[in-house]
Design an enzyme around this catalytic site. Structure first.
Site, PDB file in Angstrom:
ATOM      1  N   MET A  36      70.975 -78.003  48.569  1.00  0.00           N
ATOM      2  CA  MET A  36      70.528 -79.043  49.494  1.00  0.00           C
ATOM      3  C   MET A  36      70.727 -78.618  50.951  1.00  0.00           C
ATOM      4  O   MET A  36      71.775 -78.104  51.322  1.00  0.00           O
ATOM      5  CB  MET A  36      71.361 -80.293  49.206  1.00  0.00           C
ATOM      6  CG  MET A  36      71.258 -81.402  50.179  1.00  0.00           C
ATOM      7  SD  MET A  36      72.157 -82.866  49.567  1.00  0.00           S
ATOM      8  CE  MET A  36      73.858 -82.322  49.597  1.00  0.00           C
ATOM      9  N   SER A 110      74.652 -74.786  44.009  1.00  0.00           N
ATOM     10  CA  SER A 110      74.783 -76.226  44.175  1.00  0.00           C
ATOM     11  C   SER A 110      73.632 -76.947  43.454  1.00  0.00           C
ATOM     12  O   SER A 110      73.399 -76.666  42.287  1.00  0.00           O
ATOM     13  CB  SER A 110      74.854 -76.536  45.671  1.00  0.00           C
ATOM     14  OG  SER A 110      75.380 -77.813  45.878  1.00  0.00           O
ATOM     15  N   GLN A 111      72.875 -77.848  44.127  1.00  0.00           N
ATOM     16  CA  GLN A 111      71.854 -78.572  43.358  1.00  0.00           C
ATOM     17  C   GLN A 111      70.801 -77.622  42.775  1.00  0.00           C
ATOM     18  O   GLN A 111      70.157 -77.934  41.775  1.00  0.00           O
ATOM     19  CB  GLN A 111      71.185 -79.672  44.203  1.00  0.00           C
ATOM     20  CG  GLN A 111      70.037 -79.222  45.072  1.00  0.00           C
ATOM     21  CD  GLN A 111      69.393 -80.329  45.901  1.00  0.00           C
ATOM     22  OE1 GLN A 111      69.869 -81.467  45.943  1.00  0.00           O
ATOM     23  NE2 GLN A 111      68.302 -80.002  46.570  1.00  0.00           N
ATOM     24  N   ASP A 228      86.737 -78.210  46.354  1.00  0.00           N
ATOM     25  CA  ASP A 228      85.424 -78.710  46.775  1.00  0.00           C
ATOM     26  C   ASP A 228      85.548 -80.090  47.418  1.00  0.00           C
ATOM     27  O   ASP A 228      86.081 -81.014  46.821  1.00  0.00           O
ATOM     28  CB  ASP A 228      84.509 -78.783  45.545  1.00  0.00           C
ATOM     29  CG  ASP A 228      83.046 -78.744  45.921  1.00  0.00           C
ATOM     30  OD1 ASP A 228      82.639 -79.533  46.808  1.00  0.00           O
ATOM     31  OD2 ASP A 228      82.312 -77.930  45.346  1.00  0.00           O
ATOM     32  N   HIS A 284      83.415 -75.935  48.690  1.00  0.00           N
ATOM     33  CA  HIS A 284      82.089 -75.783  48.094  1.00  0.00           C
ATOM     34  C   HIS A 284      81.371 -74.511  48.551  1.00  0.00           C
ATOM     35  O   HIS A 284      81.149 -74.318  49.746  1.00  0.00           O
ATOM     36  CB  HIS A 284      81.247 -77.004  48.471  1.00  0.00           C
ATOM     37  CG  HIS A 284      80.002 -77.128  47.656  1.00  0.00           C
ATOM     38  ND1 HIS A 284      80.022 -77.219  46.279  1.00  0.00           N
ATOM     39  CD2 HIS A 284      78.702 -77.169  48.004  1.00  0.00           C
ATOM     40  CE1 HIS A 284      78.778 -77.312  45.831  1.00  0.00           C
ATOM     41  NE2 HIS A 284      77.961 -77.292  46.855  1.00  0.00           N
TER      42      HIS A 284
END
Ligand SMILES: *[C@@H]1O[C@H](CO)[C@@H](O)[C@H](O)[C@H]1NC(C)=O
Ligand SMILES: *[C@@H]1O[C@H](CO)[C@@H](O)[C@H](O)[C@H]1NC(C)=O
Length: 302
Positions: A36, A110-111, A228, A284
């Site tokens: 993202m 991530s996403q 995270d 993260h």
């Protein structure tokens, strides 16, 4: 004399193969999908990862997924759009790419990790050997404390829309983050209305082809960032999540119904030693080049 000739011939053969393909004959290509607020190619994020892989494995082909006509549009698509159409577009990109026709290793950030998993489950060709998920949200998120690396205003806006009505169809159809929003207080709503995550996790009904396609993986590597502060709960990076109805108790993959009833074939993958859980001490997507070379490139991409 004869053996000597044979060796020379073999040498020529390998030189020929190497030149013909332009890549080392034994290195499977790599496909990356960013997260993202990021893009395919920013020099400070996936551009650097692509270079690192190319420098470590000379001649390897690395493709970083981009949606839209340029990097700005690519960033926009990471927030806005129809998620299932995005996955379908990526499937088309990968099918058309000649370099990938014999398969590839996939790395999602991530996403981008759950999006790539959808590609693996829905589009078995070209085949994926190893799937590496770096901080992916395989059981979704319930909270977006620091959203993206680019734009605060966009993030505040998305947070407001999500609070307004995350499981409304118009929200699901327009905001990528809504499609993996997993509200433990509204478990049934989530299963019914999430147009993306609930579907790829076989929550509504079992799509057998999703299970079959996942079983083709050699390894599913799930990487969690221990400190995270972006993904809530961070256990989602290893397929864990809040137990239904509250936000203090976590259940792990093995404790989840998804696993126990083996709705997605994860139990079978795990029983055959193909799910690898890794942890990184950091926030993260904070990892060092050395960590990436030692734990990802040298273990899964060579
Ligand atoms: C299962 O997923 C495939 C791939 O996305 C899709 O074509 C098919 O329609 C799905 N099956 C069912 C029963 O929904
Ligand atoms: C991450 O958290 C652990 C405890 O959960 C702590 O020991 C460690 O120092 C933290 N690491 C960083 C980089 O903050």
């Amino acid at each position: 004399m004869f053996t000597m000739r044979k060796h020379v011939l073999l040498l020529y053969f390998f030189l020929y193969i190497t030149q013909f393909n332009g890549v080392r004959a034994d290195s499977l290509p790599v496909v990356l999908w960013h997260g993202m607020g990021d893009s395919c190619c920013f020099s400070f994020s996936l551009g650097a990862i692509k270079k690192l892989i190319e420098n470590t494995i000379p001649g390897i082909y690395v493709y970083s997924i981009r949606l839209g006509n340029n990097e700005i549009e690519d960033v926009e698509h990471s927030y806005f759009g129809k998620v299932n159409e995005q996955v379908q577009k990526v499937c088309q990109q990968l099918i058309k790419n000649e370099h990938l026709k014999n398969g590839y290793n996939a790395i999602g950030f991530s996403q981008g990790a759950q999006l790539l998993r959808a590609v693996i489950q829905r589009c078995p060709n070209p085949p994926v050997k190893n799937f590496i998920s770096l901080g992916g949200q395989h059981q979704g998120v319930f909270g977006l404390p620091h959203c993206g690396i680019s734009n605060r205003i966009i993030c505040d806006y998305i947070n407001r829309v999500i609070k307004y009505g995350v499981y409304l169809n118009t929200v699901q159809e327009n905001f990528i983050q809504a499609t993996y929003w997993h509200d433990p207080y509204q478990e049934e709503e989530y299963k019914k209305k999430s147009i993306f995550l609930a579907d790829i996790n076989n929550e509504r009904y079992i799509n057998e082809s999703y299970k079959e396609n996942l079983q083709k993986l050699h390894a599913m590597v799930l990487v969690k960032f221990i400190n995270d502060t972006i993904v809530w709960p961070s256990e989602s990076e290893l397929f864990g999540f809040y137990k239904t109805g509250q936000t203090s108790l976590i259940e792990t993959l093995e404790q989840s119904e998804l696993y126990r009833k083996d709705r997605l074939g994860l139990k079978k993958l795990h029983d055959t030693g193909r799910i690898h859980f890794l942890s990184v001490d950091g926030d993260h997507l904070h990892f060092t080049e050395d960590w990436f070379v030692d734990n990802i490139i040298n273990k899964y991409l060579l």
